[in-house]
Design a protein around this motif. Sequence first.
Motif, PDB file in Angstrom:
ATOM      1  N   GLY A 410       0.754  -1.234   0.000  1.00 20.33           N
ATOM      2  CA  GLY A 410       0.000   0.000   0.000  1.00 20.33           C
ATOM      3  C   GLY A 410       0.781   1.279   0.000  1.00 20.33           C
ATOM      4  N   LEU A 411       1.939   1.308   0.670  1.00 17.32           N
ATOM      5  CA  LEU A 411       2.615   2.578   0.875  1.00 17.32           C
ATOM      6  C   LEU A 411       3.465   3.003  -0.305  1.00 17.32           C
ATOM      7  CD1 LEU A 411       3.656   2.323   4.619  1.00 17.32           C
ATOM      8  CD2 LEU A 411       1.587   3.275   3.631  1.00 17.32           C
ATOM      9  N   VAL A 412       4.021   2.088  -1.072  1.00 17.98           N
ATOM     10  CA  VAL A 412       4.842   2.489  -2.204  1.00 17.98           C
ATOM     11  C   VAL A 412       4.137   2.290  -3.531  1.00 17.98           C
ATOM     12  CG1 VAL A 412       6.950   1.918  -0.977  1.00 17.98           C
ATOM     13  CG2 VAL A 412       5.940   0.218  -2.465  1.00 17.98           C
ATOM     14  N   GLY A 413       2.882   1.853  -3.487  1.00 17.41           N
ATOM     15  CA  GLY A 413       2.120   1.747  -4.701  1.00 17.41           C
ATOM     16  C   GLY A 413       2.500   0.529  -5.533  1.00 17.41           C
ATOM     17  N   ARG A 414       2.213   0.626  -6.807  1.00 16.97           N
ATOM     18  CA  ARG A 414       2.451  -0.490  -7.721  1.00 16.97           C
ATOM     19  C   ARG A 414       3.942  -0.686  -7.933  1.00 16.97           C
ATOM     20  NH1 ARG A 414       2.835  -0.648 -13.424  1.00 16.97           N
ATOM     21  NH2 ARG A 414       2.289  -2.678 -14.306  1.00 16.97           N
ATOM     22  N   VAL A 415       4.405  -1.916  -7.724  1.00 19.62           N
ATOM     23  CA  VAL A 415       5.818  -2.232  -7.872  1.00 19.62           C
ATOM     24  C   VAL A 415       6.020  -2.905  -9.227  1.00 19.62           C
ATOM     25  CG1 VAL A 415       7.749  -3.537  -6.958  1.00 19.62           C
ATOM     26  CG2 VAL A 415       6.143  -2.452  -5.396  1.00 19.62           C
ATOM     27  N   ARG A 416       6.863  -2.325 -10.052  1.00 22.17           N
ATOM     28  CA  ARG A 416       7.133  -2.867 -11.383  1.00 22.17           C
ATOM     29  C   ARG A 416       8.632  -2.852 -11.631  1.00 22.17           C
ATOM     30  NH1 ARG A 416       8.807  -0.666 -15.889  1.00 22.17           N
ATOM     31  NH2 ARG A 416       8.375  -1.621 -17.911  1.00 22.17           N
ATOM     32  N   GLY A 417       9.196  -4.017 -11.898  1.00 22.16           N
ATOM     33  CA  GLY A 417      10.608  -4.094 -12.194  1.00 22.16           C
ATOM     34  C   GLY A 417      10.883  -3.819 -13.656  1.00 22.16           C
ATOM     35  N   PRO A 418      12.156  -3.829 -14.058  1.00 21.79           N
ATOM     36  CA  PRO A 418      12.496  -3.678 -15.477  1.00 21.79           C
ATOM     37  C   PRO A 418      11.761  -4.714 -16.315  1.00 21.79           C
ATOM     38  CG  PRO A 418      14.464  -3.490 -14.116  1.00 21.79           C
ATOM     39  CD  PRO A 418      13.359  -3.907 -13.201  1.00 21.79           C
ATOM     40  N   ALA A 419      11.245  -4.292 -17.456  1.00 22.20           N
ATOM     41  CA  ALA A 419      10.362  -5.142 -18.258  1.00 22.20           C
ATOM     42  C   ALA A 419      11.040  -6.427 -18.722  1.00 22.20           C
ATOM     43  CB  ALA A 419       9.844  -4.356 -19.458  1.00 22.20           C
ATOM     44  N   ALA A 420      12.342  -6.365 -19.046  1.00 27.43           N
ATOM     45  CA  ALA A 420      13.041  -7.535 -19.577  1.00 27.43           C
ATOM     46  C   ALA A 420      13.837  -8.276 -18.519  1.00 27.43           C
ATOM     47  CB  ALA A 420      13.961  -7.109 -20.715  1.00 27.43           C
ATOM     48  N   SER A 421      13.648  -7.954 -17.249  1.00 27.84           N
ATOM     49  CA  SER A 421      14.407  -8.615 -16.194  1.00 27.84           C
ATOM     50  C   SER A 421      14.042 -10.088 -16.124  1.00 27.84           C
ATOM     51  CB  SER A 421      14.137  -7.939 -14.843  1.00 27.84           C
ATOM     52  OG  SER A 421      14.877  -8.540 -13.819  1.00 27.84           O
ATOM     53  N   GLY A 422      15.073 -10.941 -16.196  1.00 24.48           N
ATOM     54  CA  GLY A 422      14.853 -12.383 -16.144  1.00 24.48           C
ATOM     55  C   GLY A 422      14.557 -13.035 -17.479  1.00 24.48           C
ATOM     56  N   LEU A 423      14.462 -12.234 -18.550  1.00 26.37           N
ATOM     57  CA  LEU A 423      14.137 -12.781 -19.860  1.00 26.37           C
ATOM     58  C   LEU A 423      15.395 -12.898 -20.722  1.00 26.37           C
ATOM     59  CD1 LEU A 423      10.902 -10.726 -20.656  1.00 26.37           C
ATOM     60  CD2 LEU A 423      11.067 -12.999 -19.614  1.00 26.37           C
ATOM     61  N   PRO A 424      15.686 -14.079 -21.256  1.00 28.07           N
ATOM     62  CA  PRO A 424      16.856 -14.219 -22.128  1.00 28.07           C
ATOM     63  C   PRO A 424      16.619 -13.514 -23.459  1.00 28.07           C
ATOM     64  CG  PRO A 424      15.583 -16.254 -22.128  1.00 28.07           C
ATOM     65  CD  PRO A 424      14.948 -15.357 -21.107  1.00 28.07           C
ATOM     66  N   TYR A 425      17.716 -13.176 -24.136  1.00 26.46           N
ATOM     67  CA  TYR A 425      17.592 -12.498 -25.429  1.00 26.46           C
ATOM     68  C   TYR A 425      18.702 -12.962 -26.339  1.00 26.46           C
ATOM     69  CZ  TYR A 425      17.443  -8.909 -29.013  1.00 26.46           C
ATOM     70  OH  TYR A 425      17.369  -8.252 -30.215  1.00 26.46           O
ATOM     71  N   ALA A 426      18.359 -13.286 -27.572  1.00 28.77           N
ATOM     72  CA  ALA A 426      19.313 -13.675 -28.590  1.00 28.77           C
ATOM     73  C   ALA A 426      19.541 -12.508 -29.532  1.00 28.77           C
ATOM     74  CB  ALA A 426      18.818 -14.899 -29.374  1.00 28.77           C
ATOM     75  N   SER A 427      20.750 -12.008 -29.588  1.00 27.76           N
ATOM     76  CA  SER A 427      21.051 -10.875 -30.451  1.00 27.76           C
ATOM     77  C   SER A 427      20.887 -11.261 -31.920  1.00 27.76           C
ATOM     78  CB  SER A 427      22.496 -10.395 -30.212  1.00 27.76           C
ATOM     79  OG  SER A 427      22.662  -9.994 -28.867  1.00 27.76           O
ATOM     80  N   ARG A 428      20.557 -10.259 -32.724  1.00 24.05           N
ATOM     81  CA  ARG A 428      20.365 -10.497 -34.155  1.00 24.05           C
ATOM     82  C   ARG A 428      21.689 -10.696 -34.843  1.00 24.05           C
ATOM     83  NH1 ARG A 428      15.676  -6.084 -35.870  1.00 24.05           N
ATOM     84  NH2 ARG A 428      14.045  -6.921 -34.523  1.00 24.05           N
TER      85      ARG A 428
END
Length: 428
Positions: A410-428
């Motif tokens: 309640g006190l700090v509101g909606r908690v949202r981390g970095p959108a791609a945190s924990g997601l693997p990515y393969a570079s082009r």
Amino acid sequence: MTATTTSIPTTSVAETTTVRVGSRRAPIAFAVAAAAAILLFVVFGRTGDTTFRLSAPTDLVQLPPLVVPARTTTALLTAALVALAVFAVWRTASGRRVSLWAGAGFSAVFLAAFLTWAAAGHTLPVLGLLIGTVGISTPLVFGALGGVISERVGVINVAIEGQLLGGALVSAVVASVTGSPVAGVLGAVAAGVLVSLLLAVFAITYWVDQVIVGVVLNVLVVGLTSFLYSTVLTEDAATLNAPPRFRAVEIPGLSQIPLIGPTFFRQTVIVYAAYVAVAAVYLGLFHTRWGLRLRAVGEHPQAADTVGIRVGRTRFRAVAVAGAVAGFGGAYFTLGAVGSFQQEMTAGMGYIALAAVIFGRWDPVRATLAALLFGFATNLQYVLSVIGSPVPSELMLMLPYVVTIVAVAGLVGRVRGPAASGLPYASR
């Protein structure tokens, strides 16, 4: 042929001071805390005077102790908490937002009431409480900063515990062998980088689940350090586990400021380095090209890759920096506090640092404040037990985690981390 545009989610560098909360969460959190205050401080109120000792006998400027009647003071503070809860309900009912400052003020009033109630009939050494808080919080601050850097680039850093513990062991051995605490710190940094690179290889290159990798690395470091401690360090402790410690250094002028000076400016070099690290990480993340690229990779790696940012390399470097910062914090255990390495001496502080990252909403300054909160709650249980307070120590151990749950709810509101945190990515 119709042209289409794709919007890319971005995050603002500047953070507002007003936290947007749901229509019900903030007033519910305030009301629950106010009800708990009524039950604890009024129904089960304690009699006697509470004395807050604000200075040490060696301080140049002596502050007189603050003596307040416990029952009257807690009753007044409880009334203030109820008023703030009503204010939060009114703000929400009128369609307005509850600001972060309202939550901070509510928390401060609740803390003052709790300290007055817990120390009724006793003398609470405020200065000792604050100095101990800074000391306990120092490794938490380094660990939280490492977690912020790593997760901002898109890698969940559960391995903070292993980085702290590895840094503690290596710093003790290196400083003992060389006789130099500076060399010990460099060894701790190297140990933290090594653990973080293992995390990076498995998480970034081989796409192994980042949480699982972090937990496994923690178990690996705990087992390895325990084995080395029992088989190597204990056999020749005088040579391998007797490191020289950093001495406290007073900052002329600043160290004489009442209450603030002894708390923040009579510390060791590692504590001062924590102050610098907080400022450096904040400026680096939000005011440099490096930080902009790092945050872009953590929010939208595909868009960052499109504009020429090498996602894998950026993540590797950021995770290495995060490990170096956390490893530096591990040196505090052996070179700033205890003076030797002990088995599993970090005692789960890496996980607490990770909680501080989430509590601080992936912001280095807020994460530091969250680490200080955990350190304060931990030190408070020691202080209350010393002065003879009847408050159970188990309650104090629960306090930081309860505060985190309430704050996130309640006190700090909606908690949202970095959108791609924990997601693997393969570079082009």
